[in-house]
Design a protein around this motif. Sequence first.
Motif, PDB file in Angstrom:
ATOM      1  N   GLU A  38     -22.960  -8.081  30.803  1.00  0.00           N
ATOM      2  CA  GLU A  38     -21.602  -8.091  31.348  1.00  0.00           C
ATOM      3  C   GLU A  38     -20.756  -6.981  30.732  1.00  0.00           C
ATOM      4  O   GLU A  38     -19.909  -6.379  31.404  1.00  0.00           O
ATOM      5  N   MET A  39     -20.971  -6.712  29.453  1.00  0.00           N
ATOM      6  CA  MET A  39     -20.222  -5.633  28.801  1.00  0.00           C
ATOM      7  C   MET A  39     -20.592  -4.282  29.415  1.00  0.00           C
ATOM      8  O   MET A  39     -19.723  -3.423  29.624  1.00  0.00           O
ATOM      9  N   LEU A  40     -21.870  -4.103  29.737  1.00  0.00           N
ATOM     10  CA  LEU A  40     -22.290  -2.848  30.365  1.00  0.00           C
ATOM     11  C   LEU A  40     -21.683  -2.709  31.763  1.00  0.00           C
ATOM     12  O   LEU A  40     -21.297  -1.611  32.172  1.00  0.00           O
ATOM     13  N   LYS A  41     -21.605  -3.800  32.490  1.00  0.00           N
ATOM     14  CA  LYS A  41     -21.006  -3.742  33.828  1.00  0.00           C
ATOM     15  C   LYS A  41     -19.550  -3.289  33.762  1.00  0.00           C
ATOM     16  O   LYS A  41     -19.071  -2.572  34.652  1.00  0.00           O
ATOM     17  N   LEU A  42     -18.860  -3.688  32.703  1.00  0.00           N
ATOM     18  CA  LEU A  42     -17.453  -3.294  32.559  1.00  0.00           C
ATOM     19  C   LEU A  42     -17.299  -1.780  32.468  1.00  0.00           C
ATOM     20  O   LEU A  42     -16.266  -1.236  32.882  1.00  0.00           O
ATOM     21  N   VAL A  43     -18.309  -1.109  31.916  1.00  0.00           N
ATOM     22  CA  VAL A  43     -18.223   0.349  31.773  1.00  0.00           C
ATOM     23  C   VAL A  43     -19.057   1.067  32.829  1.00  0.00           C
ATOM     24  O   VAL A  43     -19.304   2.270  32.739  1.00  0.00           O
ATOM     25  N   GLY A  44     -19.511   0.305  33.849  1.00  0.00           N
ATOM     26  CA  GLY A  44     -20.188   0.915  34.987  1.00  0.00           C
ATOM     27  C   GLY A  44     -21.633   1.282  34.776  1.00  0.00           C
ATOM     28  O   GLY A  44     -22.146   2.191  35.446  1.00  0.00           O
ATOM     29  N   LEU A  45     -22.326   0.600  33.873  1.00  0.00           N
ATOM     30  CA  LEU A  45     -23.747   0.855  33.631  1.00  0.00           C
ATOM     31  C   LEU A  45     -24.571  -0.352  34.071  1.00  0.00           C
ATOM     32  O   LEU A  45     -24.188  -1.503  33.813  1.00  0.00           O
ATOM     33  N   ARG A  94     -23.755   7.445  26.091  1.00  0.00           N
ATOM     34  CA  ARG A  94     -23.510   6.889  24.758  1.00  0.00           C
ATOM     35  C   ARG A  94     -22.045   6.506  24.589  1.00  0.00           C
ATOM     36  O   ARG A  94     -21.723   5.486  23.967  1.00  0.00           O
ATOM     37  N   LYS A  95     -21.155   7.311  25.156  1.00  0.00           N
ATOM     38  CA  LYS A  95     -19.728   6.991  25.047  1.00  0.00           C
ATOM     39  C   LYS A  95     -19.416   5.676  25.755  1.00  0.00           C
ATOM     40  O   LYS A  95     -18.650   4.848  25.248  1.00  0.00           O
ATOM     41  N   ARG A  96     -20.019   5.460  26.913  1.00  0.00           N
ATOM     42  CA  ARG A  96     -19.761   4.233  27.654  1.00  0.00           C
ATOM     43  C   ARG A  96     -20.376   3.016  26.951  1.00  0.00           C
ATOM     44  O   ARG A  96     -19.782   1.932  26.925  1.00  0.00           O
ATOM     45  N   ILE A  97     -21.549   3.203  26.357  1.00  0.00           N
ATOM     46  CA  ILE A  97     -22.184   2.103  25.617  1.00  0.00           C
ATOM     47  C   ILE A  97     -21.375   1.783  24.361  1.00  0.00           C
ATOM     48  O   ILE A  97     -21.190   0.607  24.011  1.00  0.00           O
ATOM     49  N   GLU A  98     -20.872   2.811  23.686  1.00  0.00           N
ATOM     50  CA  GLU A  98     -20.014   2.571  22.527  1.00  0.00           C
ATOM     51  C   GLU A  98     -18.767   1.798  22.943  1.00  0.00           C
ATOM     52  O   GLU A  98     -18.339   0.859  22.243  1.00  0.00           O
ATOM     53  N   LEU A  99     -18.197   2.151  24.083  1.00  0.00           N
ATOM     54  CA  LEU A  99     -17.009   1.447  24.563  1.00  0.00           C
ATOM     55  C   LEU A  99     -17.346  -0.011  24.899  1.00  0.00           C
ATOM     56  O   LEU A  99     -16.547  -0.914  24.630  1.00  0.00           O
ATOM     57  N   ALA A 100     -18.538  -0.245  25.468  1.00  0.00           N
ATOM     58  CA  ALA A 100     -18.971  -1.617  25.746  1.00  0.00           C
ATOM     59  C   ALA A 100     -19.046  -2.427  24.457  1.00  0.00           C
ATOM     60  O   ALA A 100     -18.661  -3.602  24.421  1.00  0.00           O
ATOM     61  N   SER A 101     -19.525  -1.805  23.384  1.00  0.00           N
ATOM     62  CA  SER A 101     -19.609  -2.507  22.095  1.00  0.00           C
ATOM     63  C   SER A 101     -18.222  -2.789  21.529  1.00  0.00           C
ATOM     64  O   SER A 101     -17.994  -3.825  20.893  1.00  0.00           O
ATOM     65  N   ILE A 102     -17.274  -1.886  21.775  1.00  0.00           N
ATOM     66  CA  ILE A 102     -15.908  -2.084  21.302  1.00  0.00           C
ATOM     67  C   ILE A 102     -15.251  -3.240  22.064  1.00  0.00           C
ATOM     68  O   ILE A 102     -14.590  -4.100  21.465  1.00  0.00           O
ATOM     69  N   VAL A 103     -15.455  -3.280  23.378  1.00  0.00           N
ATOM     70  CA  VAL A 103     -14.916  -4.388  24.165  1.00  0.00           C
ATOM     71  C   VAL A 103     -15.478  -5.710  23.675  1.00  0.00           C
ATOM     72  O   VAL A 103     -14.766  -6.726  23.590  1.00  0.00           O
ATOM     73  N   ALA A 104     -16.760  -5.711  23.308  1.00  0.00           N
ATOM     74  CA  ALA A 104     -17.411  -6.929  22.817  1.00  0.00           C
ATOM     75  C   ALA A 104     -16.743  -7.460  21.557  1.00  0.00           C
ATOM     76  O   ALA A 104     -16.760  -8.659  21.289  1.00  0.00           O
TER      77      ALA A 104
END
Length: 252
Positions: free
Chosen positions: A122-129, A148-158
């Motif tokens: 679900e976190m990845l979906k938020l950043v479009g992956l 990597r930037k989008r995955i890092e952002l997914a981890s921050i949202v988490a």
Amino acid sequence: MEDKEPDTVIRLENVTLILDGHKILDSVSMSFWEGHIHAVVGPNGAGKSTLAHTIMGLPDYLGHTGAIFHRGERIEKLPIDKRARRGITLAWQEPARFQGIGVDSFIRSAAEAKGSSVDSGEMLKLVGLDPDRYLVRNVDKTLSGGERKRIELASIVAMRPDVVLMDEPDSGVDIEAINYIFDVLEKLRNWGSTVILITHSPEVLKRADHSFLLCNGQVVDKGRVERMSGYFTGHCVPCVHKNNPFCDEVTP
């Protein structure tokens, strides 16, 4: 009825930082409010990234004078890990690679560090992956900088952070990706997070609620985004910075 003044989450008082004999931050005083997106703009070399690194408490940026407060408590003596435990996080302009660490583990560990659990997909979906494509991959050199930037952002949202420092969030990403990043910024603000954007982009600036103009390590102007947008069209305050865009008037 008067509007309630926003709660101040991060406050700097007369912060001065000298690195290698150069004054990078010069008596900087700023306040960042809860549930707001703040932008910090200014020419290259003005001290914007240094400001973010100093708030985060990176080891090379601890030798400053002045005070930094997080929710009323002084934190300038705290190391980076203790600031992170308080909910302060930094999204790098160039995200790190972690050889051998899976995307799923990377995102889940971010949430676990805050004592919670998340659905990494679900976190990845938020950043479009697409979770089916990315959860099985590693956070390594096989990913592009934008991925990597989008995955890092997914981890921050988490993590549901209290404060997010983002250094050039649109760097190295395409138009589709930046739109997902903008959506995440809105979610963070709606959750009550304080977002601090370090940016050269007028499009990123538009997403902010409030902004600061930094030049030669000093806050030379602050206010509404519309006021600061003049910096990008050559109407910033007079300044002797080597990268001054040759302007001579203050934005009305």
